[in-house]
Design an enzyme around this catalytic site. Structure first.
Site, mmCIF file in Angstrom:
data_model
loop_
_atom_site.group_PDB
_atom_site.id
_atom_site.type_symbol
_atom_site.label_atom_id
_atom_site.label_comp_id
_atom_site.label_asym_id
_atom_site.label_seq_id
_atom_site.Cartn_x
_atom_site.Cartn_y
_atom_site.Cartn_z
ATOM 1 C CB SER A 29 -0.935 0.074 1.716
ATOM 2 O OG SER A 29 -1.811 -0.977 0.697
ATOM 3 C CG HIS A 59 -2.505 -2.640 -3.307
ATOM 4 N ND1 HIS A 59 -0.939 -3.331 -3.238
ATOM 5 C CD2 HIS A 59 -2.500 -2.162 -2.048
ATOM 6 C CE1 HIS A 59 -1.253 -3.125 -2.065
ATOM 7 N NE2 HIS A 59 -1.930 -2.871 -1.716
ATOM 8 C CG HIS A 81 -4.301 -7.591 0.436
ATOM 9 N ND1 HIS A 81 -5.018 -6.641 -0.479
ATOM 10 C CD2 HIS A 81 -3.283 -7.131 1.053
ATOM 11 C CE1 HIS A 81 -3.631 -6.014 -0.267
ATOM 12 N NE2 HIS A 81 -3.326 -5.885 0.542
ATOM 13 C CE1 TYR A 83 -8.642 -6.754 1.143
ATOM 14 C CE2 TYR A 83 -6.302 -6.646 3.186
ATOM 15 C CZ TYR A 83 -7.363 -6.512 2.497
ATOM 16 O OH TYR A 83 -6.223 -4.788 1.800
ATOM 17 C CD GLU A 84 -7.585 -7.339 -2.996
ATOM 18 O OE1 GLU A 84 -7.955 -7.389 -4.065
ATOM 19 O OE2 GLU A 84 -6.516 -7.128 -2.428
ATOM 20 C CB ALA A 111 0.926 -0.358 5.119
ATOM 21 C CG MET A 206 -5.054 -7.052 7.160
ATOM 22 S SD MET A 206 -6.438 -5.878 6.414
ATOM 23 C CE MET A 206 -6.752 -5.029 8.035
ATOM 24 C CB SER A 207 -0.057 -8.491 2.395
ATOM 25 O OG SER A 207 1.149 -7.771 2.940
ATOM 26 C CG ASN A 230 -1.896 1.834 11.956
ATOM 27 O OD1 ASN A 230 -1.955 1.647 10.650
ATOM 28 N ND2 ASN A 230 -2.364 0.822 13.299
ATOM 29 C CG HIS A 242 -7.918 2.266 3.034
ATOM 30 N ND1 HIS A 242 -6.390 0.695 2.968
ATOM 31 C CD2 HIS A 242 -8.028 1.749 1.507
ATOM 32 C CE1 HIS A 242 -5.582 0.132 2.020
ATOM 33 N NE2 HIS A 242 -6.463 0.891 1.080
#
Ligand code: HPA
Length: 271
Positions: A29, A59, A81, A83-84, A111, A206-207, A230, A242
């Site tokens: 990201s 992306h 990812h 989650y997609e 990230a 998440m990746s 963060n 996001h």
């Protein structure tokens, strides 16, 4: 009909030249800028059957092949990812093509949220190891015995040492830590963050972890670097969204680009 890996590699070579690739890169990201410095060719994922649609804002979705600091690289600018689509192996085909093009090393970027007070927003973290907190695995269903991939040194000690040296030369702090893969797309709860901190995680994202598993399956040596966008949930008043991730990624991205370029320049991408 989907194309074979060799057909895809041939298609890339026809556009980008036949010289073998030394290093593969996956940009996370807000980190797409690195690809802009490559002297080479960009091929949209839509021209490469079986490549994912990178549908997450922040992306891109292209394979960039060419020279960066004199080293032949293939950059996956944009990842899919889990989650997609619910497919932990969504990046298998792109990684297989990178390997077919000759890459034997892969540098991943992402990230992430930090769980450590000494690693703050805008900082980088080199992954010393990871925790597959999702319980998912991209090799489920792989029929060959090659699926039993050893993960003892998944994050390659030699590559990590070379990255640390490059960071030191650039005067960029590059602490090492453990990255936990959380499936997303919702962010973690503060209780989940406390739980994975107890388990030994220093950062969460998440990746990356499914890609590391796939890369090791394909025999690539791996290093991965997080840009901290963060503090993880419950650890600060900072917003977690996001939008925030995309806004904060450039803070670390400039440092990350310097480290990667220095590593390529000093080691020819060896290391
Ligand atoms: N959690 C999960 N993924 C992330 C985070 C986070 O806090 N920040 C950036 N990606």
């Amino acid at each position: 009909m989907t194309a074979s890996i060799e057909e895809l590699a041939a298609r890339v070579r026809a556009r980008a030249g036949a010289e073998p690739v030394a290093v593969g890169l996956i940009l996370g990201s807000g980190l797409g800028h690195v690809a802009a410095g490559v002297d080479g060719v960009a091929i949209g994922y839509e021209d490469l059957p079986g490549f994912p649609h990178a549908g997450v804002s922040g992306h891109r979705a292209e394979l960039v092949v060419g020279a960066l600091e004199g080293v032949r690289v293939a950059i996956l600018s944009g990842r899919a990812h889990y989650y997609e689509t619910g497919d932990p192996a969504a990046m298998r085909r792109p990684l297989e093509v990178l390997a077919a093009l000759g890459a034997d090393r892969l540098v991943l970027t992402n990230a992430a949220g930090s769980l450590r007070g000494d690693i703050r927003t805008g900082d980088l973290m080199l992954l010393s190891d990871h925790i597959n907190f999702s319980g998912l695995n991209p090799l489920i269903g792989e029929p060959s015995d090659r699926r039993f991939v050893p993960m003892g040194e998944a994050h390659d000690p030699r590559l990590r040492a070379a990255m640390r040296a490059a960071a030191a030369a650039e005067q960029v702090a590059l602490p090492e830590g453990v990255y936990a893969w959380y499936s997303g797309p919702s962010f973690e709860t503060p209780a989940e963050i406390r739980a994975i901190r107890t388990l030994g995680a220093d950062a969460v994202g998440m990746s990356t972890v499914p890609e590391v598993i796939l890369a090791r399956f394909l025999g690539l040596r791996v290093a991965a670097i997080s840009t901290i966008t963060n503090m993880a949930a419950g650890l600060s008043d900072e917003a977690i969204s996001h939008e925030h991730t995309k806004a904060m990624a450039p803070l670390g991205a400039a440092k990350l680009e310097r480290v990667l370029r220095r590593w390529l320049r000093e080691t020819g991408g060896r290391g």
